[in-house]
Design a protein around this motif. Structure first.
Motif, mmCIF file in Angstrom:
data_model
loop_
_atom_site.group_PDB
_atom_site.id
_atom_site.type_symbol
_atom_site.label_atom_id
_atom_site.label_comp_id
_atom_site.label_asym_id
_atom_site.label_seq_id
_atom_site.Cartn_x
_atom_site.Cartn_y
_atom_site.Cartn_z
ATOM 1 N N SER A 50 0.836 -1.197 0.000
ATOM 2 C CA SER A 50 0.000 0.000 0.000
ATOM 3 C C SER A 50 0.867 1.241 0.000
ATOM 4 O O SER A 50 1.939 1.266 0.616
ATOM 5 C CB SER A 50 -0.899 0.036 1.245
ATOM 6 O OG SER A 50 -1.810 -1.020 1.273
ATOM 7 N N TRP A 51 0.388 2.279 -0.687
ATOM 8 C CA TRP A 51 0.979 3.599 -0.498
ATOM 9 C C TRP A 51 0.597 4.068 0.898
ATOM 10 O O TRP A 51 -0.540 3.900 1.342
ATOM 11 C CB TRP A 51 0.451 4.577 -1.537
ATOM 12 C CG TRP A 51 0.952 4.320 -2.923
ATOM 13 C CD1 TRP A 51 2.061 3.612 -3.285
ATOM 14 C CD2 TRP A 51 0.358 4.780 -4.145
ATOM 15 N NE1 TRP A 51 2.198 3.603 -4.658
ATOM 16 C CE2 TRP A 51 1.164 4.313 -5.208
ATOM 17 C CE3 TRP A 51 -0.769 5.531 -4.444
ATOM 18 C CZ2 TRP A 51 0.872 4.586 -6.539
ATOM 19 C CZ3 TRP A 51 -1.067 5.808 -5.772
ATOM 20 C CH2 TRP A 51 -0.254 5.340 -6.813
ATOM 21 N N GLN A 52 1.542 4.676 1.589
ATOM 22 C CA GLN A 52 1.363 5.090 2.979
ATOM 23 C C GLN A 52 1.210 6.611 3.045
ATOM 24 O O GLN A 52 2.009 7.338 2.473
ATOM 25 C CB GLN A 52 2.569 4.664 3.806
ATOM 26 C CG GLN A 52 2.947 3.200 3.676
ATOM 27 C CD GLN A 52 2.026 2.288 4.447
ATOM 28 O OE1 GLN A 52 1.640 2.574 5.578
ATOM 29 N NE2 GLN A 52 1.653 1.157 3.834
ATOM 30 N N TRP A 53 0.195 7.064 3.793
ATOM 31 C CA TRP A 53 -0.073 8.499 3.871
ATOM 32 C C TRP A 53 -0.227 8.946 5.319
ATOM 33 O O TRP A 53 -0.553 8.159 6.191
ATOM 34 C CB TRP A 53 -1.343 8.849 3.089
ATOM 35 C CG TRP A 53 -1.311 8.379 1.679
ATOM 36 C CD1 TRP A 53 -2.023 7.350 1.131
ATOM 37 C CD2 TRP A 53 -0.500 8.896 0.619
ATOM 38 N NE1 TRP A 53 -1.721 7.193 -0.204
ATOM 39 C CE2 TRP A 53 -0.774 8.130 -0.546
ATOM 40 C CE3 TRP A 53 0.433 9.930 0.538
ATOM 41 C CZ2 TRP A 53 -0.161 8.376 -1.770
ATOM 42 C CZ3 TRP A 53 1.057 10.167 -0.681
ATOM 43 C CH2 TRP A 53 0.753 9.401 -1.813
ATOM 44 N N THR A 54 -0.015 10.240 5.534
ATOM 45 C CA THR A 54 -0.265 10.826 6.842
ATOM 46 C C THR A 54 -1.225 11.986 6.682
ATOM 47 O O THR A 54 -1.161 12.720 5.695
ATOM 48 C CB THR A 54 1.034 11.313 7.508
ATOM 49 O OG1 THR A 54 0.701 12.027 8.702
ATOM 50 C CG2 THR A 54 1.832 12.228 6.596
ATOM 51 N N GLY A 55 -2.103 12.149 7.642
ATOM 52 C CA GLY A 55 -3.037 13.275 7.602
ATOM 53 C C GLY A 55 -2.563 14.440 8.441
ATOM 54 O O GLY A 55 -3.330 15.366 8.697
ATOM 55 N N ALA A 56 -1.320 14.387 8.886
ATOM 56 C CA ALA A 56 -0.821 15.455 9.760
ATOM 57 C C ALA A 56 0.500 16.031 9.272
ATOM 58 O O ALA A 56 1.178 16.734 10.007
ATOM 59 C CB ALA A 56 -0.654 14.915 11.183
ATOM 60 N N GLY A 57 0.854 15.732 8.034
ATOM 61 C CA GLY A 57 2.129 16.192 7.509
ATOM 62 C C GLY A 57 1.967 17.380 6.579
ATOM 63 O O GLY A 57 1.065 18.195 6.717
ATOM 64 N N THR A 58 2.836 17.432 5.572
ATOM 65 C CA THR A 58 2.810 18.534 4.622
ATOM 66 C C THR A 58 1.873 18.204 3.461
ATOM 67 O O THR A 58 1.266 17.138 3.412
ATOM 68 C CB THR A 58 4.216 18.795 4.060
ATOM 69 O OG1 THR A 58 4.590 17.689 3.224
ATOM 70 C CG2 THR A 58 5.228 18.944 5.183
#
Length: 532
Positions: free
Chosen positions: A279-287
């Motif tokens: 999976s592509w990994q994402w953050t909802g608190a980054g840039t």
């Protein structure tokens, strides 16, 4: 060979163009963010294990923010958008090679290749004496896996493309020809074999955080998929069986995880679950470059998102009417119909800034943006509800931390069944093929079959993987005349007006990006690759 839109003129080796920043940069002048150079020194296994994090997210941002869905599920007829936005150009095939979705996808792939090459060529010289050989081999395995994934995406969309193993080799001359499809597939196989031999083995359990990076099993599963595309059925069968026998991956809602379900795949809290192969990994608190756009793109109305717009794409009439059998539990988790209720979706009661948030959303067609009569559900996680969604980055288009599946175990099971069948004709009653195929159907609440054909498996793949970027590539595996007939038969209009397309091309390949063609006039030339 002609493609679905005629290719014109020539390309910028985007292998020299990075997408880990907002502007494309020359790879030789500006190393990709997070990639190793002689100045980046890894003095522990832990630091090295985290070194490749960027290969799973930031390099894929330009693709994920919109291009991925436009060039896969919209073109394929799973998704629909009106002519008034960029997605609409892929609904009616009116796009040209200057369309940004095409260049974004191309550059994301070559950016990931450039970053992977940096790891492969620099890591052995960038580790300290306390770093174990096992950790170094695993990191190199990750880079080979990402490079293989990138080239697999490229070869299926564009056919002949340049193979680049070291970007520095082309710092003074990036005007080079493409390499033939057969060589690209050989290169992909070699990278995945290296990855399978060097990545760590895993037993994916409830510690989802430990599952984020790929494993040896991930590489083997992906290699089984590559073999299937090449019609190397015996190799695909053996590799898929190896992965199944390992027990590393499991179906959520299958026999081994009966308390979970297909619906659980689409909750952010279940990122990197037992079914996730890559999976592509994402953050909802980054840039801006670190989050997942899908909730904003897919959610049918603004009350479900953390920004001021939504519903850029919707389910197609063909997906709504022709894909799911009665009683298929996957349908309600793929798209919304009027009256469908979703207990885990948080939404705003009104569009007022201070509107209260409510848990438990019922879809109403009056709020749907594209006039398709339905709304997308996969990757729609609603407004921020930390226990379910994790954090959002509201200032950056409501980006979330929901992963993007690139391969799931359910697909591996269907690959196994198709590889046992061994062709795109005939049928099989093989017990192992039926076990894999029926495991996917049972999870969906459908009756098992005692004999299956290629068409059965093909339809099951579409239902299982709809809106995950696979159907267009599945169409590309068919004889072109068959794929053309399927696409032209689809209703590509909205709920009120039926529309059809007419394809005059002779393949489903995309055109090379216009600006890249200008910079590399040799891109349309083809030369055999010299393997090292």
């Amino acid at each position: 060979m002609k493609n679905i839109i005629k290719r014109s003129g020539a390309v910028a080796i985007t292998l020299l163009m990075l997408v880990s920043s907002s502007c494309s940069q020359d790879f030789i002048d500006v190393p990709a963010e997070g990639t190793p150079t002689i100045g980046n020194y890894y003095d522990s296994d832990t630091k090295l294990d985290n070194a490749a994090n960027g290969l799973y997210g930031i390099v894929w941002f330009n693709m994920n923010k919109s291009a991925f869905y436009g060039i896969t599920d919209v073109i394929s007829g799973n998704m629909y958008a009106s002519q008034y936005n960029d997605f609409g150009k892929f609904t009616d095939l009116s796009y040209t090679n200057s369309q940004t979705f095409i260049s974004d996808a191309w550059r994301s792939c070559f950016g990931a290749i450039a970053n992977s090459n940096a790891y492969i060529n620099n890591l052995p010289q960038s580790v300290g004496p306390d770093v174990t050989k096992e950790a170094l081999n695993n990191a190199l395995g990750e880079a080979h896996f990402i490079r293989a994934f990138s080239y697999f995406f490229l070869v299926r969309l564009w056919g002949n493309v340049p193979i680049i193993e070291n970007n520095a080799d082309y710092s003074k001359n990036f005007v080079i020809p493409s390499n033939p499809v057969a060589d690209v597939y050989t290169f992909i196989e070699n990278d995945l074999k290296f990855a399978a031999a060097n990545l760590r083995s895993k037993n994916r359990g409830s510690d989802y955080a430990a599952n984020a990076h790929v494993s040896s099993g991930s590489a083997k599963a992906f290699l089984a998929k590559v073999y299937l595309y090449e019609k190397k059925y015996d190799l695909a069968k053996a590799m898929a069986q190896d992965v199944i026998n390992s027990g590393e991956f499991k179906l959520l809602g299958g026999e081994e995880l009966p308390t979970k379900s297909f619906a659980d795949l689409w909750l952010q809290k279940n990122n990197n679950n037992e079914e996730s192969i890559f999976s592509w990994q994402w953050t909802g608190a980054g840039t801006y470059f670190e989050g997942n756009f899908s909730n904003t793109l897919f959610a049918p109305e603004n009350r479900l998102v953390e920004t001021t717009y939504s519903g850029q794409i919707a389910p197609s009439q063909d997906l709504i009417n022709n894909v799911f059998e009665n009683g298929d539990r996957r349908r309600i988790e793929t798209f919304m119909l009027p009256g469908d209720y979703y207990p885990n979706l948080m939404y705003a009661q009104t569009l007022a800034v201070d509107s209260p948030k409510l848990l438990g959303y019922t879809f109403d067609v009056e709020n749907e943006a594209q006039n398709s009569g339905a709304g997308l559900k996969k990757y729609v996680i609603g407004k921020e509800n930390l226990a379910i969604t994790g954090p959002f980055n509201a200032p950056f288009n409501g980006e979330s931390s929901m992963n993007s599946y690139m391969m799931r175990y359910a697909e591996l099971l269907l690959i196994h069944a198709e590889a046992i069948l061994g062709s795109q004709s005939g049928s099989t009653t093989d017990a192992n093929a039926l076990k894999s195929y029926n495991a996917v159907r049972k999870r969906a609440g459908l009756a098992a079959k005692t004999s299956i054909t290629f068409d059965d498996i093909f339809r099951e793949r579409r239902a299982e993987l709809a809106c995950e970027g696979d159907y267009y590539f599945d169409l590309g595996r068919l004889p072109f005349s068959t794929a053309k007939s399927i696409l032209e038969a689809q209703n590509r209009g909205d709920k009120e007006t039926e529309k059809h397309i007419s394809i005059s091309a002779s393949s489903l390949l995309l055109p090379y990006p216009a600006d890249d063609l200008i910079k590399n006039p040799k891109l349309t030339e083809v030369a055999p690759y010299t393997f090292k």
